[in-house]
Design an enzyme around this catalytic site. Structure first.
Site, PDB file in Angstrom:
ATOM      1  N   GLU A 140      43.954  43.975  44.448  1.00 45.91           N
ATOM      2  CA  GLU A 140      45.098  43.319  45.096  1.00 45.91           C
ATOM      3  C   GLU A 140      45.573  44.145  46.283  1.00 45.91           C
ATOM      4  O   GLU A 140      45.816  45.350  46.149  1.00 45.91           O
ATOM      5  CB  GLU A 140      46.268  43.174  44.108  1.00 45.91           C
ATOM      6  CG  GLU A 140      46.028  42.176  42.997  1.00 45.91           C
ATOM      7  CD  GLU A 140      46.399  40.735  43.376  1.00 45.91           C
ATOM      8  OE1 GLU A 140      46.850  40.509  44.528  1.00 45.91           O
ATOM      9  OE2 GLU A 140      46.218  39.851  42.521  1.00 45.91           O
ATOM     10  N   HIS A 178      39.519  35.674  46.332  1.00 43.51           N
ATOM     11  CA  HIS A 178      40.064  34.790  45.298  1.00 43.51           C
ATOM     12  C   HIS A 178      39.923  33.324  45.712  1.00 43.51           C
ATOM     13  O   HIS A 178      39.611  32.461  44.900  1.00 43.51           O
ATOM     14  CB  HIS A 178      41.533  35.143  45.045  1.00 43.51           C
ATOM     15  CG  HIS A 178      42.058  34.648  43.742  1.00 43.51           C
ATOM     16  ND1 HIS A 178      43.383  34.737  43.391  1.00 43.51           N
ATOM     17  CD2 HIS A 178      41.439  34.039  42.690  1.00 43.51           C
ATOM     18  CE1 HIS A 178      43.542  34.211  42.174  1.00 43.51           C
ATOM     19  NE2 HIS A 178      42.388  33.784  41.739  1.00 43.51           N
ATOM     20  N   ASP A 188      43.949  33.256  48.996  1.00 48.41           N
ATOM     21  CA  ASP A 188      43.991  34.686  49.308  1.00 48.41           C
ATOM     22  C   ASP A 188      42.599  35.303  49.205  1.00 48.41           C
ATOM     23  O   ASP A 188      41.784  34.816  48.411  1.00 48.41           O
ATOM     24  CB  ASP A 188      44.985  35.422  48.382  1.00 48.41           C
ATOM     25  CG  ASP A 188      44.631  35.351  46.904  1.00 48.41           C
ATOM     26  OD1 ASP A 188      44.418  34.241  46.386  1.00 48.41           O
ATOM     27  OD2 ASP A 188      44.549  36.416  46.270  1.00 48.41           O
TER      28      ASP A 188
HETATM   29 ZN   LIG Z   1      44.660  36.158  44.086  1.00 51.99          ZN
END
Ligand SMILES: [Zn+2]
Length: 270
Positions: A140, A178, A188
């Site tokens: 992330e 993703h 994203d």
């Molecule tokens: Zn994501």
């Protein structure tokens, strides 16, 4: 008596101060403890001799290892700060996590052992793989969903990717986003993400500079499917493909250039 007890109280006092100060310096001391407890429970489950309903005999082999991640999935957090994301990933009720979180300043937070399954992919699909969480590492990047990605953040990401590729032998094609594995549901990392730069470093594939014309028999949906996209909704698959490889136009349409690019790319997956 009084003199004897003084050191004891001093010691207790010192311990209390130490515990309080270590909690104050690390706001995640409690969840780090919970992490340890959960890994212990998993280790116990692995050590158990499998109990099957079949009348079979257990003969433990001597030859085995840990399953390895084979994909890396990159995300943006869509949150306002790294602190917010660390908090989200340490609250049990959120049921979401990732192996790594990278701040805008380039600071890398490792949140889960690479061999364990993080909850970052959700309902997703790439090729015929549907349990991406079981076979991937989730990374992330702190980003509100729209901003550009800062240089220190990308630089740290490249370091993490190099380490993961080397440690787990992850193929270049298996560094994905993703949005690639969840078309129509996820967007994203955002269109500012430097996929070409990653591909130039061996993380992900990228089309050639010079593109050939597309043969009349070329089927774009088939090409998207071969690359890995879930094409049950073709418009969503095209949008995800364009978010990764075109980035300047995210409409669900493929113009001649987009088709040439897709044709060139898909041949790398054959
Ligand atoms: Zn994501």
């Amino acid at each position: 008596m009084y003199l004897m007890r003084l050191p004891y109280f001093s010691l207790c006092f010192a311990i209390v101060i130490f515990v309080l100060s270590s909690c104050a310096s690390n706001p995640y001391a409690v969840t780090n403890k919970a992490y340890k407890k959960q890994t212990k429970q998993l280790a116990k489950a692995i050590r158990q001799t499998p109990v099957q309903p079949l009348p079979e005999e257990w003969v433990g082999t001597t030859n085995f290892g840990l399953r390895k991640p084979n994909y890396v999935v990159i995300h943006h957090t869509a949150q306002n700060s790294t602190e917010q994301t660390l908090k989200t990933f340490t609250l049990p009720r959120t049921q979401v996590s990732a192996h790594y979180v990278i701040g805008r300043d380039g600071k890398i937070y490792h949140m889960l052992n690479d061999y364990l399954r993080a909850w970052h992919g959700g309902s997703s699909r790439w090729g015929n793989a549907t349990d991406i969480n079981s076979s991937s590492i989730g990374i992330e990047l702190d980003n509100n969903g729209f901003d550009a990605f800062a240089e220190p953040q990308i630089s740290s990401l490249l370091q993490v990717l190099a380490e993961l590729k080397k440690t787990h032998g992850i193929p270049a094609a298996n560094f994905i986003g993703h949005s690639d594995i969840a078309p129509g549901r996820k967007v994203d990392p955002n269109a500012n993400f430097p996929w070409k730069r990653l591909a130039d470093s061996g993380f992900g594939l990228w089309p050639d500079l010079v593109l050939d014309s597309v043969p009349a028999t070329f089927n774009p949906t088939e090409a998207l499917r071969i690359i890995g996209y879930d094409v049950r909704n073709v418009d969503s698959a095209i949008r995800s493909f364009k978010l990764h490889f075109i980035q300047t136009d995210l409409s669900p349409m493929l113009n001649e250039y987009d088709k040439q690019l897709l044709y060139n790319l898909y041949k790398k997956y054959l």
